[in-house]
Design a protein around this motif. Sequence first.
Motif, PDB file in Angstrom:
ATOM      1  N   GLN A  13       0.855  -1.197   0.000  1.00 27.18           N
ATOM      2  CA  GLN A  13       0.000   0.000   0.000  1.00 27.18           C
ATOM      3  C   GLN A  13       0.882   1.234   0.000  1.00 27.18           C
ATOM      4  O   GLN A  13       1.817   1.312   0.799  1.00 27.18           O
ATOM      5  N   SER A  14       0.603   2.189  -0.890  1.00 28.64           N
ATOM      6  CA  SER A  14       1.379   3.427  -0.877  1.00 28.64           C
ATOM      7  C   SER A  14       0.512   4.594  -1.342  1.00 28.64           C
ATOM      8  O   SER A  14      -0.568   4.379  -1.896  1.00 28.64           O
ATOM      9  N   SER A  15       1.007   5.816  -1.081  1.00 24.59           N
ATOM     10  CA  SER A  15       0.229   7.022  -1.426  1.00 24.59           C
ATOM     11  C   SER A  15       1.116   8.035  -2.127  1.00 24.59           C
ATOM     12  O   SER A  15       2.289   8.189  -1.779  1.00 24.59           O
ATOM     13  N   ILE A  16       0.523   8.739  -3.061  1.00 23.86           N
ATOM     14  CA  ILE A  16       1.238   9.764  -3.833  1.00 23.86           C
ATOM     15  C   ILE A  16       0.326  10.977  -3.991  1.00 23.86           C
ATOM     16  O   ILE A  16      -0.858  10.832  -4.285  1.00 23.86           O
ATOM     17  N   GLN A  17       0.918  12.171  -3.804  1.00 27.28           N
ATOM     18  CA  GLN A  17       0.181  13.421  -4.052  1.00 27.28           C
ATOM     19  C   GLN A  17       0.804  14.083  -5.280  1.00 27.28           C
ATOM     20  O   GLN A  17       1.993  14.401  -5.280  1.00 27.28           O
ATOM     21  N   ILE A  18       0.010  14.265  -6.329  1.00 32.75           N
ATOM     22  CA  ILE A  18       0.513  14.901  -7.558  1.00 32.75           C
ATOM     23  C   ILE A  18      -0.094  16.310  -7.631  1.00 32.75           C
ATOM     24  O   ILE A  18      -1.232  16.514  -7.210  1.00 32.75           O
ATOM     25  N   THR A  19       0.655  17.292  -8.163  1.00 35.40           N
ATOM     26  CA  THR A  19       0.091  18.653  -8.238  1.00 35.40           C
ATOM     27  C   THR A  19      -0.820  18.789  -9.458  1.00 35.40           C
ATOM     28  O   THR A  19      -0.995  17.858 -10.239  1.00 35.40           O
ATOM     29  N   GLY A  20      -1.366  20.006  -9.599  1.00 38.21           N
ATOM     30  CA  GLY A  20      -2.417  20.269 -10.586  1.00 38.21           C
ATOM     31  C   GLY A  20      -2.046  19.957 -12.031  1.00 38.21           C
ATOM     32  O   GLY A  20      -0.877  19.981 -12.414  1.00 38.21           O
ATOM     33  N   SER A  21      -3.073  19.692 -12.814  1.00 37.54           N
ATOM     34  CA  SER A  21      -2.925  19.415 -14.245  1.00 37.54           C
ATOM     35  C   SER A  21      -2.184  20.558 -14.931  1.00 37.54           C
ATOM     36  O   SER A  21      -2.522  21.733 -14.772  1.00 37.54           O
ATOM     37  N   LYS A  22      -1.181  20.181 -15.732  1.00 41.92           N
ATOM     38  CA  LYS A  22      -0.430  21.171 -16.517  1.00 41.92           C
ATOM     39  C   LYS A  22      -1.347  21.829 -17.540  1.00 41.92           C
ATOM     40  O   LYS A  22      -1.277  23.034 -17.765  1.00 41.92           O
ATOM     41  N   SER A  23      -2.241  21.045 -18.149  1.00 40.43           N
ATOM     42  CA  SER A  23      -3.136  21.606 -19.168  1.00 40.43           C
ATOM     43  C   SER A  23      -4.127  22.595 -18.557  1.00 40.43           C
ATOM     44  O   SER A  23      -4.321  23.700 -19.067  1.00 40.43           O
ATOM     45  N   GLU A  24      -4.748  22.196 -17.449  1.00 39.72           N
ATOM     46  CA  GLU A  24      -5.698  23.114 -16.798  1.00 39.72           C
ATOM     47  C   GLU A  24      -4.956  24.356 -16.298  1.00 39.72           C
ATOM     48  O   GLU A  24      -5.441  25.483 -16.437  1.00 39.72           O
ATOM     49  N   SER A  25      -3.787  24.150 -15.689  1.00 37.26           N
ATOM     50  CA  SER A  25      -3.036  25.280 -15.128  1.00 37.26           C
ATOM     51  C   SER A  25      -2.687  26.289 -16.209  1.00 37.26           C
ATOM     52  O   SER A  25      -2.864  27.497 -16.020  1.00 37.26           O
ATOM     53  N   ASN A  26      -2.190  25.804 -17.347  1.00 33.03           N
ATOM     54  CA  ASN A  26      -1.755  26.760 -18.373  1.00 33.03           C
ATOM     55  C   ASN A  26      -2.916  27.540 -18.977  1.00 33.03           C
ATOM     56  O   ASN A  26      -2.770  28.700 -19.352  1.00 33.03           O
ATOM     57  N   ARG A  27      -4.082  26.920 -19.035  1.00 30.88           N
ATOM     58  CA  ARG A  27      -5.278  27.658 -19.481  1.00 30.88           C
ATOM     59  C   ARG A  27      -5.667  28.701 -18.436  1.00 30.88           C
ATOM     60  O   ARG A  27      -5.944  29.848 -18.734  1.00 30.88           O
ATOM     61  N   LEU A  28      -5.705  28.261 -17.162  1.00 26.73           N
ATOM     62  CA  LEU A  28      -6.186  29.161 -16.107  1.00 26.73           C
ATOM     63  C   LEU A  28      -5.212  30.308 -15.848  1.00 26.73           C
ATOM     64  O   LEU A  28      -5.637  31.420 -15.518  1.00 26.73           O
ATOM     65  N   LEU A  29      -3.919  30.048 -16.026  1.00 33.13           N
ATOM     66  CA  LEU A  29      -2.953  31.139 -15.848  1.00 33.13           C
ATOM     67  C   LEU A  29      -3.201  32.219 -16.887  1.00 33.13           C
ATOM     68  O   LEU A  29      -3.179  33.415 -16.593  1.00 33.13           O
ATOM     69  N   LEU A  30      -3.488  31.800 -18.118  1.00 36.90           N
ATOM     70  CA  LEU A  30      -3.788  32.791 -19.164  1.00 36.90           C
ATOM     71  C   LEU A  30      -5.098  33.514 -18.850  1.00 36.90           C
ATOM     72  O   LEU A  30      -5.181  34.742 -18.941  1.00 36.90           O
ATOM     73  N   LEU A  31      -6.103  32.757 -18.424  1.00 38.97           N
ATOM     74  CA  LEU A  31      -7.392  33.391 -18.117  1.00 38.97           C
ATOM     75  C   LEU A  31      -7.267  34.360 -16.942  1.00 38.97           C
ATOM     76  O   LEU A  31      -7.895  35.408 -16.912  1.00 38.97           O
ATOM     77  N   LYS A  32      -6.401  34.019 -15.994  1.00 41.39           N
ATOM     78  CA  LYS A  32      -6.186  34.922 -14.848  1.00 41.39           C
ATOM     79  C   LYS A  32      -5.526  36.230 -15.306  1.00 41.39           C
ATOM     80  O   LYS A  32      -5.815  37.305 -14.777  1.00 41.39           O
ATOM     81  N   ALA A  33      -4.646  36.121 -16.311  1.00 43.27           N
ATOM     82  CA  ALA A  33      -4.027  37.350 -16.848  1.00 43.27           C
ATOM     83  C   ALA A  33      -5.098  38.229 -17.508  1.00 43.27           C
ATOM     84  O   ALA A  33      -5.015  39.459 -17.466  1.00 43.27           O
TER      85      ALA A  33
END
Length: 407
Positions: A13-33
């Motif tokens: 049994q093991s656990s992993i935490q992955i950060t946010g989607s690169k695709s969603e992030s790059n869209r949202l960073l542009l939208l935030k601008a």
Amino acid sequence: MHITLQKSTIAKQSSIQITGSKSESNRLLLLKALYPEISLDNVSNSDDSNLMTNALSSNTGLVDIYHAGTAMRFLTAYFSVQEGREVVLTGSKRMKERPIEVLVEALQELGADISYVENEGFPPIKIKGKKLIKNKVSLKANVSSQYISALLLIASKLENGLELTLVGDITSVPYIKMTLSLLDEIGVDATFNGHVITVKPKVNAQTPKTLTVESDWSSASYYFSIAAISEVGTEIRLSSYKENSLQGDSVLVDIYKHFGVSAVFNDHGVILKKEFSNLEPLTLDLKNAPDIAQTIAVTCFALGISCDLTGLHTLKIKETDRLVALKNEIEKLGGQVDITDKSLHLSTSTIINEFVPIETYHDHRMAMAFAPLALKTAIIIKDAEVVSKSYPTFWDDLKSIGFKITE
Ligand SMILES: O=C(O)C1=C[C@@H](OP(=O)(O)O)[C@@H](O)[C@H](O)C1
Ligand SMILES: C=C(OP(=O)(O)O)C(=O)O
């Protein structure tokens, strides 16, 4: 940095935490601008998202986005509408070989001022930002969906909105739907009917809003592969994922059932479990999920099962020609692979050669897709630092679940 992965076994049994989607992030960073009222949570820690953040806040005349394809395409559209700003947008040697003509022509048709600095049809490009008045354009839809997403991301800021007609087969459709869903979340009106997408103009996002990025499903694919290659009973917990994802690569949940891997969701994410072994051949069309092709091909090779993967035409213009790269490296390991310009056939195999140095061709997904083979045999991954393009902590995360890795 070349690394060696000794033959490894992972914990039950093991656990992993992955950060946010690169695709969603790059869209949202542009939208935030474009709409500063938005706040973001769980943004990707990938190089490509850091490059996007830096590019959007820079005020220099030269912007280098290295290997980041989405950043290259999305920023081409973004800088086209930054009135009075002049920017040369460039990238790595490989980026200068990745076509951008379909997007540039569509933007020029809308009135944008873009010219090629070196080779016609390819980065670097010089963009003189201006107001775009025209609102109707058609573009070829089977080369890259990123061109379509790029136009959609700026569409609501165009005076008259945008009516986009997609010509021919549409590739990577879930990525277009992801863009439209994110626009919807910030209150932009858009419709997608048949081959026509319409976006209405919008001056401001209605109210300040925090959007939480779901973790990255393409990165999760390597753990589906690890679970598939592991002993029956092995469990891996991944966070933070949800059952109704905007990311097309969440189709992994269905695909990996074939390999006996179940995926059960709870409030924090998803639990992968190897339930049974299955050595039946696999046939799949990956037109909607091109980024998981390498993961799936290597899972099949590890398990000694044959596969026929189709819908792979976009693989030839990604970080490397991924079809050729897969054939080269699987054959070094003892497999047999036949490729066309859009498909891959892997034959059944029984051996996996030890200590083979895997070339990664500046492609993060080559490094990460081959790593799970260490559950079967020792393997060397060359230029292992490439993983930072999308998943900088990949090797540390593998070590944390029991992979034996040395430089
Ligand atoms: O829009 C996106 O975020 C992406 C779209 C896909 O590209 P194509 O549409 O070129 O296949 C995918 O391969 C890429 O990793 C990310
Ligand atoms: C193809 C990819 O990225 P990009 O096109 O954004 O460089 C990828 O991450 O697999």
